[in-house]
Motif scaffolding. Structure first.
Motif, PDB file in Angstrom:
ATOM      1  N   GLU A 166       0.842  -1.189   0.000  1.00 13.50           N
ATOM      2  CA  GLU A 166       0.000   0.000   0.000  1.00 13.50           C
ATOM      3  C   GLU A 166       0.890   1.257   0.000  1.00 13.50           C
ATOM      4  OE1 GLU A 166      -3.261  -0.102   2.724  1.00 13.50           O
ATOM      5  OE2 GLU A 166      -3.356   2.070   2.828  1.00 13.50           O
ATOM      6  N   ASP A 167       0.431   2.268  -0.728  1.00 15.60           N
ATOM      7  CA  ASP A 167       1.192   3.521  -0.813  1.00 15.60           C
ATOM      8  C   ASP A 167       1.262   4.187   0.553  1.00 15.60           C
ATOM      9  OD1 ASP A 167      -0.714   4.081  -3.801  1.00 15.60           O
ATOM     10  OD2 ASP A 167       1.169   2.995  -3.559  1.00 15.60           O
ATOM     11  N   GLN A 168       2.458   4.640   0.913  1.00 17.44           N
ATOM     12  CA  GLN A 168       2.641   5.295   2.208  1.00 17.44           C
ATOM     13  C   GLN A 168       3.451   6.563   2.061  1.00 17.44           C
ATOM     14  OE1 GLN A 168       4.284   2.388   4.977  1.00 17.44           O
ATOM     15  NE2 GLN A 168       2.278   2.257   5.934  1.00 17.44           N
ATOM     16  N   VAL A 169       3.066   7.568   2.823  1.00 18.09           N
ATOM     17  CA  VAL A 169       3.773   8.841   2.856  1.00 18.09           C
ATOM     18  C   VAL A 169       4.002   9.213   4.319  1.00 18.09           C
ATOM     19  CG1 VAL A 169       3.709  11.286   2.238  1.00 18.09           C
ATOM     20  CG2 VAL A 169       2.679   9.581   0.711  1.00 18.09           C
ATOM     21  N   THR A 170       5.246   9.480   4.674  1.00 22.24           N
ATOM     22  CA  THR A 170       5.602   9.825   6.046  1.00 22.24           C
ATOM     23  C   THR A 170       6.327  11.156   6.061  1.00 22.24           C
ATOM     24  OG1 THR A 170       5.815   7.481   6.608  1.00 22.24           O
ATOM     25  CG2 THR A 170       6.784   9.072   8.131  1.00 22.24           C
ATOM     26  N   GLN A 171       5.833  12.082   6.860  1.00 23.93           N
ATOM     27  CA  GLN A 171       6.465  13.391   6.940  1.00 23.93           C
ATOM     28  C   GLN A 171       7.112  13.586   8.312  1.00 23.93           C
ATOM     29  OE1 GLN A 171       2.872  15.657   4.770  1.00 23.93           O
ATOM     30  NE2 GLN A 171       4.718  16.928   5.047  1.00 23.93           N
ATOM     31  N   SER A 172       8.253  14.267   8.293  1.00 24.99           N
ATOM     32  CA  SER A 172       8.940  14.579   9.545  1.00 24.99           C
ATOM     33  C   SER A 172       9.659  15.916   9.425  1.00 24.99           C
ATOM     34  CB  SER A 172       9.947  13.472   9.888  1.00 24.99           C
ATOM     35  OG  SER A 172      10.946  13.381   8.879  1.00 24.99           O
ATOM     36  N   PRO A 173       9.822  16.638  10.557  1.00 31.13           N
ATOM     37  CA  PRO A 173       9.201  16.329  11.836  1.00 31.13           C
ATOM     38  C   PRO A 173       7.711  16.637  11.820  1.00 31.13           C
ATOM     39  CG  PRO A 173      10.265  18.443  11.949  1.00 31.13           C
ATOM     40  CD  PRO A 173      10.555  17.905  10.572  1.00 31.13           C
ATOM     41  N   GLU A 174       6.993  16.257  12.892  1.00 29.19           N
ATOM     42  CA  GLU A 174       5.574  16.599  12.972  1.00 29.19           C
ATOM     43  C   GLU A 174       5.392  18.088  13.157  1.00 29.19           C
ATOM     44  OE1 GLU A 174       3.966  12.472  15.089  1.00 29.19           O
ATOM     45  OE2 GLU A 174       3.498  14.439  15.918  1.00 29.19           O
ATOM     46  N   ALA A 175       6.275  18.685  13.925  1.00 29.43           N
ATOM     47  CA  ALA A 175       6.204  20.120  14.190  1.00 29.43           C
ATOM     48  C   ALA A 175       7.621  20.679  14.244  1.00 29.43           C
ATOM     49  CB  ALA A 175       5.468  20.403  15.497  1.00 29.43           C
ATOM     50  N   LEU A 176       7.757  21.922  13.835  1.00 30.27           N
ATOM     51  CA  LEU A 176       9.066  22.565  13.784  1.00 30.27           C
ATOM     52  C   LEU A 176       8.900  24.043  14.111  1.00 30.27           C
ATOM     53  CD1 LEU A 176      12.084  22.242  13.017  1.00 30.27           C
ATOM     54  CD2 LEU A 176      11.445  22.768  10.671  1.00 30.27           C
ATOM     55  N   ARG A 177       9.680  24.510  15.079  1.00 30.23           N
ATOM     56  CA  ARG A 177       9.676  25.916  15.444  1.00 30.23           C
ATOM     57  C   ARG A 177      11.034  26.503  15.098  1.00 30.23           C
ATOM     58  NH1 ARG A 177       5.922  27.754  19.279  1.00 30.23           N
ATOM     59  NH2 ARG A 177       7.484  29.090  20.257  1.00 30.23           N
ATOM     60  N   LEU A 178      11.032  27.577  14.318  1.00 32.42           N
ATOM     61  CA  LEU A 178      12.260  28.223  13.887  1.00 32.42           C
ATOM     62  C   LEU A 178      12.208  29.698  14.205  1.00 32.42           C
ATOM     63  CD1 LEU A 178      12.558  26.632  10.306  1.00 32.42           C
ATOM     64  CD2 LEU A 178      13.843  25.951  12.350  1.00 32.42           C
ATOM     65  N   GLN A 179      13.366  30.260  14.429  1.00 30.65           N
ATOM     66  CA  GLN A 179      13.454  31.712  14.531  1.00 30.65           C
ATOM     67  C   GLN A 179      13.402  32.297  13.125  1.00 30.65           C
ATOM     68  OE1 GLN A 179      13.638  33.689  17.280  1.00 30.65           O
ATOM     69  NE2 GLN A 179      13.493  31.924  18.642  1.00 30.65           N
ATOM     70  N   GLU A 180      12.884  33.484  13.014  1.00 34.82           N
ATOM     71  CA  GLU A 180      12.875  34.170  11.723  1.00 34.82           C
ATOM     72  C   GLU A 180      14.284  34.212  11.162  1.00 34.82           C
ATOM     73  OE1 GLU A 180      11.071  37.996  11.892  1.00 34.82           O
ATOM     74  OE2 GLU A 180      11.319  38.391   9.752  1.00 34.82           O
ATOM     75  N   GLY A 181      14.435  33.795   9.891  1.00 29.65           N
ATOM     76  CA  GLY A 181      15.745  33.795   9.272  1.00 29.65           C
ATOM     77  C   GLY A 181      16.526  32.502   9.415  1.00 29.65           C
ATOM     78  N   GLU A 182      16.031  31.577  10.256  1.00 24.13           N
ATOM     79  CA  GLU A 182      16.725  30.313  10.494  1.00 24.13           C
ATOM     80  C   GLU A 182      16.271  29.275   9.465  1.00 24.13           C
ATOM     81  OE1 GLU A 182      15.853  28.665  14.307  1.00 24.13           O
ATOM     82  OE2 GLU A 182      17.176  26.937  14.040  1.00 24.13           O
ATOM     83  N   SER A 183      17.123  28.903   8.557  1.00 23.96           N
ATOM     84  CA  SER A 183      16.776  27.972   7.475  1.00 23.96           C
ATOM     85  C   SER A 183      16.691  26.539   7.984  1.00 23.96           C
ATOM     86  CB  SER A 183      17.810  28.063   6.356  1.00 23.96           C
ATOM     87  OG  SER A 183      17.874  29.381   5.841  1.00 23.96           O
ATOM     88  N   SER A 184      15.866  25.740   7.318  1.00 24.71           N
ATOM     89  CA  SER A 184      15.719  24.330   7.687  1.00 24.71           C
ATOM     90  C   SER A 184      15.075  23.554   6.546  1.00 24.71           C
ATOM     91  CB  SER A 184      14.870  24.218   8.956  1.00 24.71           C
ATOM     92  OG  SER A 184      14.856  22.871   9.433  1.00 24.71           O
TER      93      SER A 184
END
Lengths: 112, 112
Positions: free
Chosen positions: A1-19
């Motif tokens: 079966e087709d599966q899609v997994t995303q990570s992280p569930e949540a991400l907090r960044l400072q303005e200007g902080e790339s990720s």
């Protein structure tokens, strides 16, 4: 079966902080991989479609890349208005099977 | 150029009742898909309509049914509502199931 997994569930960044946000997928044959942005209580807003490994697409501070197993959404120097949930979805190469299979999303918060 | 229009935006129903949600596709689009999105989850495919027929269906019970009209607009009907049917219902349109899916803002259904 087709599966899609995303990570992280949540991400907090400072303005200007790339990720980067990750979307790993398992499908029989990939027709296309989609990235959407969703604001609270709203429908998904289309960002990118990627079709083959090695493909890259850019839009403002966002860049999406694709390999045979995963996709990354790179966010460069984010601003508070980039805060949203980012959804990844796949469509398989199967005649008559055109549904999108979504991951659960990454909730991104950019702190001023 | 109007995008995908859904109505109503919010709805509160009692367990056991029936509900009808409506969707007008983006101009030029002829295919309509419906998705259910529970809180904190990615959208789940319900079914897709093309040429007034159900072309593909996800893992949803027969309580979920739909219709597409000659003008390509669509309805989603849910009978015998359960508390678990509370969700954001999204309509997405495309041209012949092509890659470009456009989503509406959704209908927030609350079952009490």
């Amino acid at each position: 079966e087709d599966q899609v997994t995303q990570s992280p569930e949540a991400l907090r960044l400072q303005e200007g902080e790339s990720s980067s946000l990750n979307c790993s997928y398992t499908v029989s044959g990939l027709r296309g991989l989609f990235w959407y942005r969703q604001d609270p209580g709203k429908g998904p807003e289309f960002l990118f479609t990627l079709y083959s490994a090695g493909e890259e697409k850019e839009k403002e501070r966002l860049k999406a890349t694709l390999t045979k197993k995963e996709s990354f959404l790179h966010i460069t120097a984010p601003k508070p208005e980039d805060s949203a949930t980012y959804l990844c979805a796949v469509q398989v190469e199967d005649f008559g099977n055109e549904k999108l299979t979504f991951g659960t999303g990454t909730r991104l918060t950019i702190i001023p | 150029d109007a995008g995908v229009t859904q109505s109503p935006t919010h709805l509160i129903k009692t367990r056991g009742q029936q509900v009808t949600l409506r969707c007008s596709p983006k101009s030029g689009h002829d295919t309509v898909s419906w998705y259910q999105q529970a809180l904190g989850q990615g959208p789940q495919f319900i079914f897709q309509y093309y040429e007034e027929e159900e072309r593909q269906r996800g893992n949803f019970p027969d309580r979920f049914s739909g219709h597409q009209f000659p003008n390509y607009s669509s309805e989603l009907n849910v009978n015998a509502l359960l508390l678990g049917d509370s969700a954001l219902y999204l309509c997405a349109s495309s041209f012949q199931g092509d890659y470009g899916y456009t989503f509406g803002s959704g209908t927030r259904l609350t079952v009490v």
